[in-house]
Enzyme design. Structure first.
Site, mmCIF file in Angstrom:
data_model
loop_
_atom_site.group_PDB
_atom_site.id
_atom_site.type_symbol
_atom_site.label_atom_id
_atom_site.label_comp_id
_atom_site.label_asym_id
_atom_site.label_seq_id
_atom_site.Cartn_x
_atom_site.Cartn_y
_atom_site.Cartn_z
ATOM 1 N N ILE A 1 0.746 -1.112 -0.098
ATOM 2 C CA ILE A 1 0.118 -0.191 0.089
ATOM 3 C C ILE A 1 0.790 1.131 -0.164
ATOM 4 O O ILE A 1 0.814 2.472 -0.521
ATOM 5 C CB ILE A 1 -1.338 0.195 0.672
ATOM 6 C CG1 ILE A 1 -1.687 -1.383 1.028
ATOM 7 C CG2 ILE A 1 -1.800 1.058 1.395
ATOM 8 C CD1 ILE A 1 -2.442 -0.997 2.293
ATOM 9 N N GLY A 2 2.033 0.840 1.105
ATOM 10 C CA GLY A 2 2.828 2.075 0.936
ATOM 11 C C GLY A 2 4.109 2.600 1.502
ATOM 12 O O GLY A 2 4.742 1.502 2.704
ATOM 13 N N GLY B 1 6.524 4.683 4.210
ATOM 14 C CA GLY B 1 7.211 5.948 5.057
ATOM 15 C C GLY B 1 8.572 5.733 5.802
ATOM 16 O O GLY B 1 9.392 4.264 5.242
ATOM 17 N N GLY B 2 8.786 6.374 6.433
ATOM 18 C CA GLY B 2 10.444 6.533 6.895
ATOM 19 C C GLY B 2 10.280 5.705 7.804
ATOM 20 O O GLY B 2 11.458 4.378 8.822
ATOM 21 N N MET B 3 8.959 4.841 8.241
ATOM 22 C CA MET B 3 8.859 3.756 9.938
ATOM 23 C C MET B 3 8.908 2.304 9.282
ATOM 24 O O MET B 3 9.235 1.675 9.757
ATOM 25 C CB MET B 3 7.231 3.879 10.138
ATOM 26 C CG MET B 3 7.869 3.847 12.103
ATOM 27 S SD MET B 3 9.105 4.842 12.766
ATOM 28 C CE MET B 3 7.904 6.503 12.940
ATOM 29 N N VAL C 1 3.723 -0.716 4.464
ATOM 30 C CA VAL C 1 2.529 -1.000 4.904
ATOM 31 C C VAL C 1 1.843 -1.690 3.222
ATOM 32 O O VAL C 1 1.915 -1.443 2.196
ATOM 33 C CB VAL C 1 1.502 0.280 4.747
ATOM 34 C CG1 VAL C 1 0.182 -0.174 5.400
ATOM 35 C CG2 VAL C 1 1.759 1.733 5.492
ATOM 36 N N LYS D 1 1.974 -3.124 9.205
ATOM 37 C CA LYS D 1 2.293 -1.935 9.086
ATOM 38 C C LYS D 1 4.061 -3.087 9.251
ATOM 39 O O LYS D 1 4.489 -3.415 10.029
ATOM 40 C CB LYS D 1 2.663 -1.686 9.342
ATOM 41 C CG LYS D 1 3.603 0.017 10.074
ATOM 42 C CD LYS D 1 3.411 1.293 9.732
ATOM 43 C CE LYS D 1 3.230 2.185 9.803
ATOM 44 N NZ LYS D 1 3.190 3.909 9.561
ATOM 45 N N ASP E 1 4.858 12.177 17.682
ATOM 46 C CA ASP E 1 5.316 12.224 16.234
ATOM 47 C C ASP E 1 3.802 12.837 15.200
ATOM 48 O O ASP E 1 3.569 12.035 14.577
ATOM 49 C CB ASP E 1 5.457 11.102 15.681
ATOM 50 C CG ASP E 1 6.307 11.115 14.108
ATOM 51 O OD1 ASP E 1 6.821 12.382 13.970
ATOM 52 O OD2 ASP E 1 6.311 10.114 12.917
#
Lengths: 207, 503
Positions: free
Chosen positions: B120-121, B123-125, B128, B143, B237
């Site tokens: 799905i995507g 990110g920095g972490m 997903v 995630k 955050d």
């Protein structure tokens, strides 16, 4: 042989005032690798170069409190260089007296040519290198990973701007901006370090 | 061939170098820079003379030749540290290549009880993934923690602990956590699959939001924070990328509770740097100090700023840079950037984004209630007045007081001369302009009710013309004046500034 860390802590322990401690740490982090590199480039092997470094720094810590910028030997940098050079030559002499030491032909070369004029250049070159390295570590956290990587890739590794832009998904303009910002900051930091080269009198007294 | 064109501007390049251009000019200049060799050369020269570039290249090269060389001990490796692994290996590829295979060939793989359908995507972490839970017959979002975070023991433990704590928050505005797995090579969280987009996407797509959406999203985010804070959790955050806008309902979901902390553990030990964008951080967090719930409130203020103006309040690449900017710079009032917004929204924003923790708004629950009341007022201005709490907040802001004060004093003077200055035609024009003005503070509205509408509009126009320029000059004079007389002016309408705030 791993004398350096202990030397380091014993040298650091000499400074009681934390404010001056910082100046001393900075001083050491420039001169320690500097002396080591000069020794290596004079032909010493790793272990010997470490020994010279340790030796010079200990001498240095003893002499620095009384060292005065006007005492005739010129800048601290120059004086340091002389101490470093003499120490490494003495060490080499010692080694050559015992046959079990290095039989490297470079040793003889160093001994025979210990007052070459290019020693000064060598020292200055290593000094500049150390300033650049120290400054770059110091400013590293002011930039994002991406900006930093752009600088390293374009300016140090010699990759082309368009390759780096493509690889990091940035515009050409942004790559130019990033690498220029880092260099401008680096230049400033190097100049600052260069100017504060000599420890101030109070710091010297407390070492 | 290097050709100088009319677009070349040395001074702009200088400003670009010192990061003193606003977003739009920076973008424009960089675009030009991409095409113009002349400016490329000029910029490099402005940064440093040729020798500097040469020396940098010579002195900072990698020490590959001798791995036992002492350079490692002297910290030179920090320059190159982990940059490659973090930036070069896309986490997505890494995660996909490490997924255990699924029995179903149509799937990308399998993670625990979940069949993985697609990415799905990222990110920095972490990454997903869309997963399917066969046992419960539902789709979920999985995630997976980024590999560079997952290898760090402290980060993993923190990840598990924070995720378990976050899972305990049950609130309509907090993205629920179905499960946590931290003992595998790929630690992951399981969450509901939400359709819709993040607030960051919305801002990127549409720019500044309208007042109702700002209030709605801010209020629901504050509710989510209030629920977390009640359990002693700090989000750490809060930023538009962590605020999900549910597509079907007008619902806001706050996600990624406490994960920032796990990331900090990992990256701090790696490189001494804090992960992620620092743009929304509180100054205390940016300085690396211990943070409490009030740090989240600062970030909420930053989010309100971003929704109002389309960009974050401070731009700097690292937390250190943010900390410097927060301490030194004043944030431009949002109604000065987006004229459609009322001044009281700026009062709320600045009460949240107060650099001093003690002077900052203290409770997420109070802020949520305040924002909800403001939303009610905006939706039905005639039925619902602006809340009293807002008025108290406006009082704490001396420059708003000053504006009211000035309005007051100018009105008094204008009252004397009004009959001479205004013809009836002028009056109708100014009244029309007034109706298009943004809503003023309640203090001002109250004032308006007690005074002649026509005259108020005159002063309002005067003030708004060059208020940004002249205000700061008058501010200190007027405050001094007020202090000298040790009473508010005029006494019946203007509340006195509260003691100890803004000495």
């Amino acid at each position: 042989m791993s004398g350096t860390p202990e030397t380091r802590s014993s040298l650091l322990a000499r400074v009681r005032n934390p404010r001056n401690g910082e100046a001393w740490v900075e001083f050491l982090s420039i001169y320690e690798p500097l002396i080591y590199r000069v020794a290596r480039r004079k032909g010493l092997q790793d272990a010997d170069a470490r020994e010279v470094t340790q030796d010079v720094l200990v001498t240095l810590a003893d002499v620095i409190p009384s060292w005065k910028p006007t005492s005739g030997s010129g800048s601290l940098r120059r004086w340091l260089f002389q101490v470093a050079r003499n120490r490494s030559i003495n060490l080499l002499k010692e080694k050559s007296r015992h046959p079990c030491g290095t039989g490297d032909s470079k040793v003889r070369y160093v001994l025979e040519n210990h007052s070459q004029p290019d020693d000064v250049e060598l020292f200055i070159e290593e000094y500049r290198r150390q300033l650049f390295r120290h400054a770059s570590v110091k400013i590293r956290n002011e930039f994002s990973n991406k900006t930093w990587l752009v600088f390293l890739r374009t300016s140090i590794d010699g990759h082309s701007v368009s390759d780096v832009a493509h690889g990091l998904d940035m515009s050409i303009g942004a790559v130019y901006t990033a690498r220029s910002r880092v260099l401008a900051r680096l230049k400033m930091a190097v100049e600052e370090l260069d100017q504060q080269d000599v420890l101030d009198a109070q710091t010297r007294e407390e070492i | 061939m290097v050709v100088k064109t009319i677009d070349c501007n040395r001074n702009r390049l200088r400003l670009l170098l010192s990061d003193d251009l606003d977003d739009a000019s920076r973008h424009e200049t960089e675009q030009h820079l991409g095409k113009c060799e002349f400016c490329q050369t000029t910029l490099l020269a402005l940064a440093g003379e040729r020798e500097w570039w040469e020396e940098a290249s010579r002195f900072l090269e990698r020490d590959n030749h001798d791995p036992n060389d002492q350079q490692q001990q002297f910290g030179h490796s920090t320059l190159w540290n982990d940059l490659q692994t973090e930036l070069d290996i896309p986490s997505t590829d890494f995660v996909l290549s490490h997924l255990p295979p699924s029995n179903n060939p149509a799937m990308l793989g399998r993670l625990g009880q979940y069949e993985i359908l697609e990415v799905i995507g990222q990110g920095g972490m972490g990454v997903v993934l869309k997963g399917y839970d066969g046992e419960l017959n539902r789709y979920v979002a999985v995630k997976v923690l980024s590999p560079h975070l997952a290898v760090n023991g402290a980060a993993r433990k923190r990840f598990a602990r924070e995720a378990q704590a976050a899972a305990a928050i049950v609130h309509p505005n907090v993205l629920a956590i179905h499960g946590v797995e931290s003992d595998t090579n790929l630690p992951y969280l399981v969450m509901p699959l939400v359709s819709g987009e993040t607030l960051q996407h919305r801002i990127d797509r549409e720019g500044p939001l309208d007042l109702k959406d700002i209030l709605r999203i801010a209020a629901q985010t504050a509710r989510a924070l209030s629920a977390a804070h009640a359990q002693g959790l700090v989000h750490r955050d809060v930023k538009p990328a962590n605020i999900l806008l549910d597509g079907s309902l007008d619902r806001v979901l706050l996600s990624d509770f406490g994960l920032a902390r796990a990331a900090d553990d990992a990256t701090l030990t790696h490189s001494g740097m804090i992960a992620g964008t620092p743009h929304y951080m509180s100054p205390e967090q940016a300085r690396g100090e211990t943070v409490d719930q009030r740090s989240d409130l600062f970030s909420l203020g930053s989010v309100i700023f971003a929704m109002s103006t389309g960009r974050p309040p401070f731009r700097a690449e690292t937390p250190l840079g943010i900390a410097k900017k927060v301490d030194s710079a004043k944030v431009r009032p949002i109604h000065g950037i987006n004229e459609g917004l009322p001044e009281w929204l700026e009062a709320i924003r600045s009460s949240l984004m107060n650099a001093s923790i003690e002077s900052r708004a203290q409770s997420a629950a109070d802020i949520a209630e305040l924002l909800e009341q403001c939303l009610a007022h905006v939706q039905q201005p005639k039925v619902t007045p602006l809340p009293d709490a807002l008025l108290r907040m406006v009082r704490r802001r001396p420059w708003l007081n000053v504006q009211v004060l000035m309005t007051g004093s100018v009105v008094c003077i204008a009252l004397l001369f009004a009959p001479l200055l205004l013809s009836p035609d002028d009056q109708s024009v100014t009244e029309k302009s007034l109706s298009e003005e943004p809503v003023n503070t309640e203090a001002e509205e109250e004032f308006v009710n007690n005074e002649s509408k026509t005259l108020e509009s005159v002063t309002n126009l005067d003030l708004n013309n060059d208020i940004d320029l002249k205000f700061r000059e008058f501010e200190s004079d007027l405050l001094e004046f007020e202090q000298q007389f040790n009473r508010p002016f005029p006494p019946n309408q203007i509340p006195s500034p509260e003691p100890n705030t803004h000495p």
